[in-house]
Design a protein around this motif. Structure first.
Motif, PDB file in Angstrom:
ATOM      1  N   PHE A  23       0.854  -1.186   0.000  1.00 44.91           N
ATOM      2  CA  PHE A  23       0.000   0.000   0.000  1.00 44.91           C
ATOM      3  C   PHE A  23       0.883   1.227   0.000  1.00 44.91           C
ATOM      4  CE2 PHE A  23      -1.662   3.430   2.756  1.00 44.91           C
ATOM      5  CZ  PHE A  23      -2.644   3.910   1.899  1.00 44.91           C
ATOM      6  N   VAL A  24       0.565   2.178  -0.884  1.00 49.52           N
ATOM      7  CA  VAL A  24       1.280   3.447  -0.940  1.00 49.52           C
ATOM      8  C   VAL A  24       0.279   4.556  -0.640  1.00 49.52           C
ATOM      9  CG1 VAL A  24       2.698   5.003  -2.307  1.00 49.52           C
ATOM     10  CG2 VAL A  24       2.806   2.538  -2.729  1.00 49.52           C
ATOM     11  N   GLY A  25       0.583   5.376   0.334  1.00 51.12           N
ATOM     12  CA  GLY A  25      -0.320   6.473   0.665  1.00 51.12           C
ATOM     13  C   GLY A  25       0.102   7.144   1.948  1.00 51.12           C
ATOM     14  N   GLN A  26      -0.859   7.693   2.638  1.00 52.58           N
ATOM     15  CA  GLN A  26      -0.589   8.358   3.910  1.00 52.58           C
ATOM     16  C   GLN A  26      -1.251   7.597   5.052  1.00 52.58           C
ATOM     17  OE1 GLN A  26      -1.952  12.426   3.464  1.00 52.58           O
ATOM     18  NE2 GLN A  26       0.025  13.120   2.740  1.00 52.58           N
ATOM     19  N   ASP A  27      -0.794   7.873   6.255  1.00 52.77           N
ATOM     20  CA  ASP A  27      -1.472   7.396   7.455  1.00 52.77           C
ATOM     21  C   ASP A  27      -2.679   8.294   7.646  1.00 52.77           C
ATOM     22  OD1 ASP A  27      -2.324   7.087  10.166  1.00 52.77           O
ATOM     23  OD2 ASP A  27      -0.404   6.176  10.646  1.00 52.77           O
ATOM     24  N   LEU A  28      -3.849   7.799   7.261  1.00 53.86           N
ATOM     25  CA  LEU A  28      -5.051   8.635   7.226  1.00 53.86           C
ATOM     26  C   LEU A  28      -5.484   9.070   8.624  1.00 53.86           C
ATOM     27  CD1 LEU A  28      -7.032   6.694   4.489  1.00 53.86           C
ATOM     28  CD2 LEU A  28      -5.556   8.685   4.222  1.00 53.86           C
ATOM     29  N   PHE A  29      -5.305   8.190   9.591  1.00 49.75           N
ATOM     30  CA  PHE A  29      -5.655   8.524  10.978  1.00 49.75           C
ATOM     31  C   PHE A  29      -4.811   9.711  11.442  1.00 49.75           C
ATOM     32  CE2 PHE A  29      -5.133   8.098  15.574  1.00 49.75           C
ATOM     33  CZ  PHE A  29      -6.440   7.912  16.009  1.00 49.75           C
ATOM     34  N   LYS A  30      -3.509   9.649  11.165  1.00 50.47           N
ATOM     35  CA  LYS A  30      -2.631  10.738  11.586  1.00 50.47           C
ATOM     36  C   LYS A  30      -2.891  12.016  10.795  1.00 50.47           C
ATOM     37  CE  LYS A  30       1.126   8.058  13.616  1.00 50.47           C
ATOM     38  NZ  LYS A  30       2.577   7.729  13.573  1.00 50.47           N
ATOM     39  N   SER A  31      -3.292  11.875   9.540  1.00 49.91           N
ATOM     40  CA  SER A  31      -3.596  13.086   8.774  1.00 49.91           C
ATOM     41  C   SER A  31      -4.813  13.790   9.362  1.00 49.91           C
ATOM     42  CB  SER A  31      -3.825  12.763   7.295  1.00 49.91           C
ATOM     43  OG  SER A  31      -5.112  12.253   7.051  1.00 49.91           O
ATOM     44  N   GLY A  32      -5.764  12.997   9.890  1.00 49.76           N
ATOM     45  CA  GLY A  32      -6.905  13.587  10.583  1.00 49.76           C
ATOM     46  C   GLY A  32      -6.472  14.327  11.839  1.00 49.76           C
ATOM     47  N   ARG A  33      -5.503  13.770  12.543  1.00 49.20           N
ATOM     48  CA  ARG A  33      -4.981  14.424  13.748  1.00 49.20           C
ATOM     49  C   ARG A  33      -4.243  15.718  13.387  1.00 49.20           C
ATOM     50  NH1 ARG A  33      -4.841  11.912  18.634  1.00 49.20           N
ATOM     51  NH2 ARG A  33      -3.022  13.173  19.205  1.00 49.20           N
ATOM     52  N   VAL A  34      -3.512  15.680  12.274  1.00 47.58           N
ATOM     53  CA  VAL A  34      -2.828  16.901  11.816  1.00 47.58           C
ATOM     54  C   VAL A  34      -3.849  17.993  11.524  1.00 47.58           C
ATOM     55  CG1 VAL A  34      -1.490  17.904   9.919  1.00 47.58           C
ATOM     56  CG2 VAL A  34      -0.778  15.730  10.928  1.00 47.58           C
ATOM     57  N   ALA A  35      -4.938  17.614  10.841  1.00 44.44           N
ATOM     58  CA  ALA A  35      -5.991  18.592  10.538  1.00 44.44           C
ATOM     59  C   ALA A  35      -6.584  19.168  11.820  1.00 44.44           C
ATOM     60  CB  ALA A  35      -7.085  17.933   9.696  1.00 44.44           C
ATOM     61  N   ALA A  36      -6.777  18.318  12.823  1.00 41.21           N
ATOM     62  CA  ALA A  36      -7.340  18.777  14.091  1.00 41.21           C
ATOM     63  C   ALA A  36      -6.400  19.743  14.800  1.00 41.21           C
ATOM     64  CB  ALA A  36      -7.638  17.572  14.983  1.00 41.21           C
ATOM     65  N   SER A  37      -5.104  19.443  14.759  1.00 38.74           N
ATOM     66  CA  SER A  37      -4.140  20.331  15.421  1.00 38.74           C
ATOM     67  C   SER A  37      -4.094  21.689  14.728  1.00 38.74           C
ATOM     68  CB  SER A  37      -2.752  19.684  15.457  1.00 38.74           C
ATOM     69  OG  SER A  37      -2.216  19.541  14.154  1.00 38.74           O
ATOM     70  N   LEU A  38      -4.249  21.688  13.405  1.00 35.10           N
ATOM     71  CA  LEU A  38      -4.297  22.955  12.667  1.00 35.10           C
ATOM     72  C   LEU A  38      -5.548  23.741  13.034  1.00 35.10           C
ATOM     73  CD1 LEU A  38      -3.191  21.716   9.124  1.00 35.10           C
ATOM     74  CD2 LEU A  38      -1.845  23.116  10.698  1.00 35.10           C
ATOM     75  N   MET A  39      -6.664  23.038  13.148  1.00 34.57           N
ATOM     76  CA  MET A  39      -7.908  23.706  13.521  1.00 34.57           C
ATOM     77  C   MET A  39      -7.795  24.308  14.913  1.00 34.57           C
ATOM     78  SD  MET A  39     -10.923  24.362  12.196  1.00 34.57           S
ATOM     79  CE  MET A  39     -11.393  23.089  11.011  1.00 34.57           C
ATOM     80  N   ASN A  40      -7.121  23.591  15.784  1.00 35.81           N
ATOM     81  CA  ASN A  40      -6.943  24.064  17.151  1.00 35.81           C
ATOM     82  C   ASN A  40      -6.045  25.305  17.217  1.00 35.81           C
ATOM     83  OD1 ASN A  40      -5.842  22.533  20.302  1.00 35.81           O
ATOM     84  ND2 ASN A  40      -7.325  24.138  19.899  1.00 35.81           N
ATOM     85  N   LEU A  41      -5.165  25.442  16.228  1.00 37.16           N
ATOM     86  CA  LEU A  41      -4.337  26.652  16.148  1.00 37.16           C
ATOM     87  C   LEU A  41      -5.169  27.859  15.728  1.00 37.16           C
ATOM     88  CD1 LEU A  41      -1.118  25.286  14.398  1.00 37.16           C
ATOM     89  CD2 LEU A  41      -1.330  26.019  16.771  1.00 37.16           C
ATOM     90  N   ILE A  42      -6.184  27.592  14.894  1.00 30.26           N
ATOM     91  CA  ILE A  42      -7.030  28.676  14.391  1.00 30.26           C
ATOM     92  C   ILE A  42      -8.092  29.070  15.408  1.00 30.26           C
ATOM     93  CG2 ILE A  42      -8.604  29.381  12.541  1.00 30.26           C
ATOM     94  CD1 ILE A  42      -7.273  27.220  10.785  1.00 30.26           C
ATOM     95  N   LEU A  43      -8.693  28.065  16.041  1.00 34.56           N
ATOM     96  CA  LEU A  43      -9.827  28.288  16.946  1.00 34.56           C
ATOM     97  C   LEU A  43      -9.479  27.938  18.382  1.00 34.56           C
ATOM     98  CD1 LEU A  43     -12.646  26.597  14.804  1.00 34.56           C
ATOM     99  CD2 LEU A  43     -11.988  29.018  14.796  1.00 34.56           C
ATOM    100  N   SER A  44     -10.043  28.668  19.304  1.00 34.22           N
ATOM    101  CA  SER A  44      -9.881  28.344  20.721  1.00 34.22           C
ATOM    102  C   SER A  44     -11.117  27.651  21.286  1.00 34.22           C
ATOM    103  CB  SER A  44      -9.596  29.616  21.530  1.00 34.22           C
ATOM    104  OG  SER A  44     -10.648  30.555  21.359  1.00 34.22           O
ATOM    105  N   ASP A  45     -12.217  27.738  20.554  1.00 35.02           N
ATOM    106  CA  ASP A  45     -13.441  27.073  20.984  1.00 35.02           C
ATOM    107  C   ASP A  45     -14.441  27.097  19.824  1.00 35.02           C
ATOM    108  OD1 ASP A  45     -14.558  29.624  20.817  1.00 35.02           O
ATOM    109  OD2 ASP A  45     -14.374  30.002  22.961  1.00 35.02           O
TER     110      ASP A  45
END
Length: 346
Positions: free
Chosen positions: A166-188
């Motif tokens: 399989f060639v691709g990304q760790d989809l679970f971790k990519s979701g976590r990356v997206a969440a951490s970015l969202m958390n940088l933008i929003l506080s609540d």
């Protein structure tokens, strides 16, 4: 500059025998220091690059590799994959391997199954497949297994005993990356996780991204955020999302698990009073346009061109060079914003 030099050419230029050049190139047998210096001088001049694969060819069998992916004319997300496959074709064109690309309609399971039937008629040695439809992919994998056809997958991960890699990304971790970015933008605030056309595609990759996204906020152990999942399907994306906005006036962030962030950004672009953070996937042209306008905050680049190239090249090198096919090749999770997008698009 593109001349392919033979051992005979090198021997003539260096003033030595072909046998002497052969011993130098393949590091076998004794060669006088004077002859070695002459040959190395010629190799430096012509910028000789030995091809390790060519050295290790053991037979003249022609290997056939078929690639199956959604039609990029229907979904532009897959266009870079075509470029990646072409890159592999160009790299290995001098060798005994045939690489063919087959397309299917990403909105039709029948088209997917028909394309696989056509591939089987080609009697390939291996197949690289984007497992778009979960149930139907499992069916065709059984056929490939019975025919001893090697299968590599890319973009979406699926279990199957005939799958070598399989060639691709760790989809679970990519979701976590997206969440951490969202958390940088929003506080609540309220955040919507949006799946678009989930019923048409293999939903596993979307769900893995959502699991990763939710796990991040779950571990934060905070009540500042409220997460909601919304599933939208063509052709009712605009209508249902507009209704969702009316019902959720305090929405502050949106995470879109597919390459269709532009569909949501387009709707929000007409609502001047709505300031909602958007994080999505992939450098399709419409996404990049909204990124440049500031309506999309981040895109996660899945590098589908590289995925397709590696999926093909690992098969080629397995056949020609007897290299082991790696079980998993995970690509980096690249974060794209308006400042660095141009570096990835050029």
């Amino acid at each position: 500059m593109d001349k392919k030099y033979t051992i005979k050419d090198i021997a003539k230029m260096a003033g030595v025998s072909k046998g002497t050049v052969d011993r130098v190139l393949h590091n076998r047998g004794k060669v006088s220091p004077a002859a070695l210096d002459k040959i190395n001088e010629v190799l430096n001049v012509i910028d000789y690059q030995p091809n390790l694969i060519a050295r290790n060819l053991k037979n003249t069998k022609v290997y056939r590799i078929c690639v199956l992916l959604p039609d990029p004319e229907i979904d532009s997300y897959w266009l870079p994959c075509v470029n990646g496959i072409q890159e592999a074709i160009t790299e290995f064109k001098a060798y005994s391997v045939v690489i063919e690309t087959h397309y299917f309609n990403p909105e039709s399971t029948k088209s997917f199954l028909n394309a696989n039937e056509n591939i089987i008629k080609q009697s390939p040695d291996a197949v690289l497949i984007a497992p778009f439809f979960y149930k139907e992919t499992l069916e065709v994998l059984k056929q490939y297994d019975e025919l001893n056809i090697i299968v590599n997958t890319f973009n979406n991960q699926i279990e199957g005993k005939s799958i070598k890699s399989f060639v691709g990304q760790d989809l679970f971790k990519s979701g976590r990356v997206a969440a951490s970015l969202m958390n940088l933008i929003l506080s609540d605030g309220q955040i919507a996780i949006i799946h678009i056309d989930e019923s048409l595609k293999n939903a596993v990759h979307m769900q893995e991204k959502e699991k990763g996204f939710r796990s991040y906020f779950s571990e934060k152990n905070t009540s500042n955020f409220a997460l909601t999942t919304l599933k939208l399907k063509h052709p009712n994306v605009e209508t249902k999302f507009s209704t969702f906005l009316e019902e959720n006036p305090n929405l502050k962030g949106i995470f879109i698990t597919t390459s269709k962030a532009y569909q949501i950004a387009s709707i929000l672009s007409s609502l001047k009073d709505k300031k909602i953070a958007i994080i999505g996937y992939d450098l399709v042209e419409k996404n990049v346009n909204f990124l440049n306008q500031g309506l999309v905050h981040f895109l996660i680049h899945q590098n589908q061109k590289r995925q397709a190239y590696l999926g093909v090249s690992t098969l080629v090198e397995h056949f020609l060079f007897r290299k082991d096919i790696p079980e998993t090749i995970l690509l980096p999770i690249d974060i794209i914003n308006v400042e660095n997008a141009s570096f990835y698009i050029s």
